[in-house]
Scaffold this motif. Structure first.
Motif, PDB file in Angstrom:
ATOM      1  N   VAL A   1       0.842  -1.192   0.000  1.00  0.00           N
ATOM      2  CA  VAL A   1       0.000   0.000   0.000  1.00  0.00           C
ATOM      3  C   VAL A   1       0.885   1.253   0.000  1.00  0.00           C
ATOM      4  O   VAL A   1       0.583   2.251  -0.664  1.00  0.00           O
ATOM      5  CB  VAL A   1      -0.942   0.010   1.225  1.00  0.00           C
ATOM      6  CG1 VAL A   1      -1.706   1.324   1.317  1.00  0.00           C
ATOM      7  CG2 VAL A   1      -1.933  -1.147   1.125  1.00  0.00           C
ATOM      8  N   GLY A   2       2.012   1.176   0.737  1.00  0.00           N
ATOM      9  CA  GLY A   2       2.964   2.285   0.727  1.00  0.00           C
ATOM     10  C   GLY A   2       3.535   2.520  -0.665  1.00  0.00           C
ATOM     11  O   GLY A   2       3.746   3.664  -1.075  1.00  0.00           O
ATOM     12  N   TYR A   3       3.761   1.427  -1.399  1.00  0.00           N
ATOM     13  CA  TYR A   3       4.245   1.544  -2.779  1.00  0.00           C
ATOM     14  C   TYR A   3       3.225   2.267  -3.642  1.00  0.00           C
ATOM     15  O   TYR A   3       3.573   3.166  -4.428  1.00  0.00           O
ATOM     16  CB  TYR A   3       4.524   0.151  -3.342  1.00  0.00           C
ATOM     17  CG  TYR A   3       4.717   0.123  -4.846  1.00  0.00           C
ATOM     18  CD1 TYR A   3       5.876   0.634  -5.429  1.00  0.00           C
ATOM     19  CD2 TYR A   3       3.725  -0.398  -5.671  1.00  0.00           C
ATOM     20  CE1 TYR A   3       6.045   0.617  -6.807  1.00  0.00           C
ATOM     21  CE2 TYR A   3       3.882  -0.419  -7.047  1.00  0.00           C
ATOM     22  CZ  TYR A   3       5.041   0.090  -7.616  1.00  0.00           C
ATOM     23  OH  TYR A   3       5.202   0.076  -8.979  1.00  0.00           O
ATOM     24  N   ILE A   4       1.952   1.904  -3.501  1.00  0.00           N
ATOM     25  CA  ILE A   4       0.901   2.591  -4.260  1.00  0.00           C
ATOM     26  C   ILE A   4       0.893   4.074  -3.912  1.00  0.00           C
ATOM     27  O   ILE A   4       0.861   4.943  -4.793  1.00  0.00           O
ATOM     28  CB  ILE A   4      -0.487   1.967  -3.974  1.00  0.00           C
ATOM     29  CG1 ILE A   4      -0.551   0.529  -4.480  1.00  0.00           C
ATOM     30  CG2 ILE A   4      -1.599   2.802  -4.623  1.00  0.00           C
ATOM     31  CD1 ILE A   4      -1.809  -0.218  -4.083  1.00  0.00           C
ATOM     32  N   ALA A   5       0.951   4.374  -2.605  1.00  0.00           N
ATOM     33  CA  ALA A   5       0.900   5.765  -2.147  1.00  0.00           C
ATOM     34  C   ALA A   5       2.087   6.571  -2.651  1.00  0.00           C
ATOM     35  O   ALA A   5       1.977   7.784  -2.862  1.00  0.00           O
ATOM     36  CB  ALA A   5       0.844   5.811  -0.621  1.00  0.00           C
ATOM     37  N   SER A   6       3.233   5.918  -2.864  1.00  0.00           N
ATOM     38  CA  SER A   6       4.409   6.644  -3.342  1.00  0.00           C
ATOM     39  C   SER A   6       4.205   7.201  -4.745  1.00  0.00           C
ATOM     40  O   SER A   6       4.902   8.135  -5.157  1.00  0.00           O
ATOM     41  CB  SER A   6       5.642   5.734  -3.324  1.00  0.00           C
ATOM     42  OG  SER A   6       5.569   4.732  -4.321  1.00  0.00           O
ATOM     43  N   GLY A   7       3.236   6.652  -5.473  1.00  0.00           N
ATOM     44  CA  GLY A   7       2.908   7.188  -6.798  1.00  0.00           C
ATOM     45  C   GLY A   7       2.472   8.643  -6.734  1.00  0.00           C
ATOM     46  O   GLY A   7       2.634   9.395  -7.699  1.00  0.00           O
ATOM     47  N   ILE A   8       1.924   9.054  -5.587  1.00  0.00           N
ATOM     48  CA  ILE A   8       1.505  10.446  -5.403  1.00  0.00           C
ATOM     49  C   ILE A   8       2.696  11.374  -5.613  1.00  0.00           C
ATOM     50  O   ILE A   8       2.604  12.373  -6.342  1.00  0.00           O
ATOM     51  CB  ILE A   8       0.921  10.657  -3.987  1.00  0.00           C
ATOM     52  CG1 ILE A   8      -0.342   9.812  -3.800  1.00  0.00           C
ATOM     53  CG2 ILE A   8       0.612  12.139  -3.748  1.00  0.00           C
ATOM     54  CD1 ILE A   8      -0.868   9.812  -2.364  1.00  0.00           C
ATOM     55  N   GLY A   9       3.802  11.049  -4.978  1.00  0.00           N
ATOM     56  CA  GLY A   9       4.990  11.892  -5.079  1.00  0.00           C
ATOM     57  C   GLY A   9       5.557  11.942  -6.479  1.00  0.00           C
ATOM     58  O   GLY A   9       5.973  13.004  -6.954  1.00  0.00           O
ATOM     59  N   PHE A  10       5.569  10.794  -7.178  1.00  0.00           N
ATOM     60  CA  PHE A  10       6.089  10.776  -8.541  1.00  0.00           C
ATOM     61  C   PHE A  10       5.253  11.674  -9.454  1.00  0.00           C
ATOM     62  O   PHE A  10       5.796  12.432 -10.257  1.00  0.00           O
ATOM     63  CB  PHE A  10       6.108   9.340  -9.084  1.00  0.00           C
ATOM     64  CG  PHE A  10       7.240   8.515  -8.565  1.00  0.00           C
ATOM     65  CD1 PHE A  10       8.528   8.712  -9.047  1.00  0.00           C
ATOM     66  CD2 PHE A  10       7.037   7.547  -7.593  1.00  0.00           C
ATOM     67  CE1 PHE A  10       9.589   7.951  -8.565  1.00  0.00           C
ATOM     68  CE2 PHE A  10       8.085   6.788  -7.105  1.00  0.00           C
ATOM     69  CZ  PHE A  10       9.361   6.984  -7.597  1.00  0.00           C
TER      70      PHE A  10
END
Length: 398
Positions: free
Chosen positions: A46-55
């Motif tokens: 889920v953290g990996y998915i959320a990191s898409g926000i920053g990209f």
């Protein structure tokens, strides 16, 4: 120049958007159980998915800032709203974690476009109250982070499909989009000035490659300080300190309530007593004190204290005040100022979800220590900027 009624209408629509922006930034983690189940993954996934926000934020913020100076603010506000709509609808029909990552990038893109259109627009609508207008954004961001945990709790209690909440967010955005449609925005050449209308306050030439770069880096440090708490304090409290799931998620409501109180207090103080340049030192310094106390006493009681304390300091509008200082120093590059500073702000949304979960799993203290170091970096950078600010700006004219 827009009239007051039009300016307040534009501001009202912008502030309403920031409620949804804040919800979008944490909705993945707040509905982590449902999203984990949907994608067959764990907290790190889920953290990996959320990191898409920053990209998404990093890739588009800089160019968005430049184009906002060229084409105006309104188109980019619309683009931001449309990006959020794509995310909320798209995630409901997604079952692939990689696709979910790309959909999360639309949150970052929406964040970028909304910021590069909205931040300059507010200072142009209210050039004599730029600090207050910018800080008030945090109040509406805090409303979103205050309300969402209660929405999540209701959905958990009644075992409702989380998609109904997402559909509600889309309807909200569409209504606001129609409300903003007839509004005429002010000129992008509007310069921030004092409450007496004084805009010629320079006594020297600001150096973009020194104090400008320091302020841009503060875009990362001031954001990362509160992102660690906003996104990961519930997980830290539950996994590392032993709080139950509901109580740990409710920490964000305490954080948001404190943030709302802080925003209005800071907005009043900035307008009446203390200049933004001082606040970008004082607020991070208070965060350092709070995080130091937490590091020495990792308990459930201290978790509540930290949620409230960081809401009052890190989430009290320090990022927005840093941007105001940047716009004061470089008034002809307001869009660029937003684009560069918020690009670094977006970097925190990439780094934090990838680093903090691993630290928290190893030892909760490490996650808090990283936050402490980041907050201390903001203090040091703020002091450097202040030393330059007082050399190039007449402090009696701002």
């Amino acid at each position: 120049m827009t009239n007051n009624v039009n300016s307040y209408s534009i501001a009202g629509s912008i502030y309403a958007n920031y409620i949804i922006q804040s919800i979008a930034l944490i909705v993945i983690m707040q509905f982590s159980a449902e999203i984990s189940k949907q994608f067959g993954t764990d907290l790190i996934g889920v953290g990996y998915i959320a990191s898409g926000i920053g990209f998404g934020k990093i890739f588009l913020m800089f160019i968005g800032g430049i184009l906002s100076d060229i084409f105006g603010r309104k188109p980019f506000i619309y683009l931001g709203m449309c990006c959020y709509i794509i995310f909320f609808i798209g995630l409901l029909f997604c079952h692939d974690i990689e696709t979910a990552f790309y959909l999360a990038m639309f949150i970052g893109a929406g964040n970028s476009f909304l910021d590069t259109g909205s931040m300059p627009a507010l200072t142009e609508c209210f050039p004599r109250s730029a600090g207050t207008a910018s800080v008030l954004i945090k109040a509406f961001i805090s409303i979103g982070t205050l309300v969402l945990p209660f929405i999540v709790t209701v959905f958990h209690i009644y075992q409702l499909w989380y998609g109904y909440a997402f559909i509600g967010f889309v309807v909200y955005l569409l209504i606001n989009l129609l409300f903003l449609l007839p509004r005429t925005f002010p000129s992008s050449n509007t310069v921030i000035c004092s409450d007496k209308g004084e805009s010629n306050y320079f006594i020297g030439k600001p150096n973009f490659w020194f104090e400008g770069i320091c302020l841009i880096i503060m875009g990362f440090t001031t954001t990362a300080t509160f992102v660690i708490i906003l996104q990961w304090l519930p997980a830290i409290a539950e996994k590392g300190i032993g709080m139950d799931e509901i109580s740990s998620k409710q920490l964000i409501s305490y954080y948001s309530t404190a943030s709302i109180i802080s925003v209005f207090s800071t907005a009043y103080i900035v307008k009446k007593f203390v200049k933004p340049i001082y606040c970008i030192i004082i607020l991070p310094l208070l965060s350092v004190v709070i995080l130091s106390l937490f590091l020495m006493n990792l308990t459930p009681a201290m978790s509540f204290f930290v949620a409230i304390g960081m809401g009052l300091t890190a989430a009290g509008g320090v990022l927005q005040l840093t941007l105001v200082v940047m716009q004061q120093l470089f008034p002809d590059r307001k869009g660029l100022a937003v684009g560069t500073m918020y690009t670094l702000s977006g970097l925190s949304f990439v780094v934090i979800p990838l680093v903090i979960p691993k630290l928290a799993v190893t030892n909760v203290s490490y996650a808090i220590l990283v936050d402490l170091i980041i907050a201390l970096s903001s203090v040091i950078l703020g002091v450097i900027v202040y030393s330059r600010f007082k050399k190039v700006v007449d402090m009696n004219k701002i």
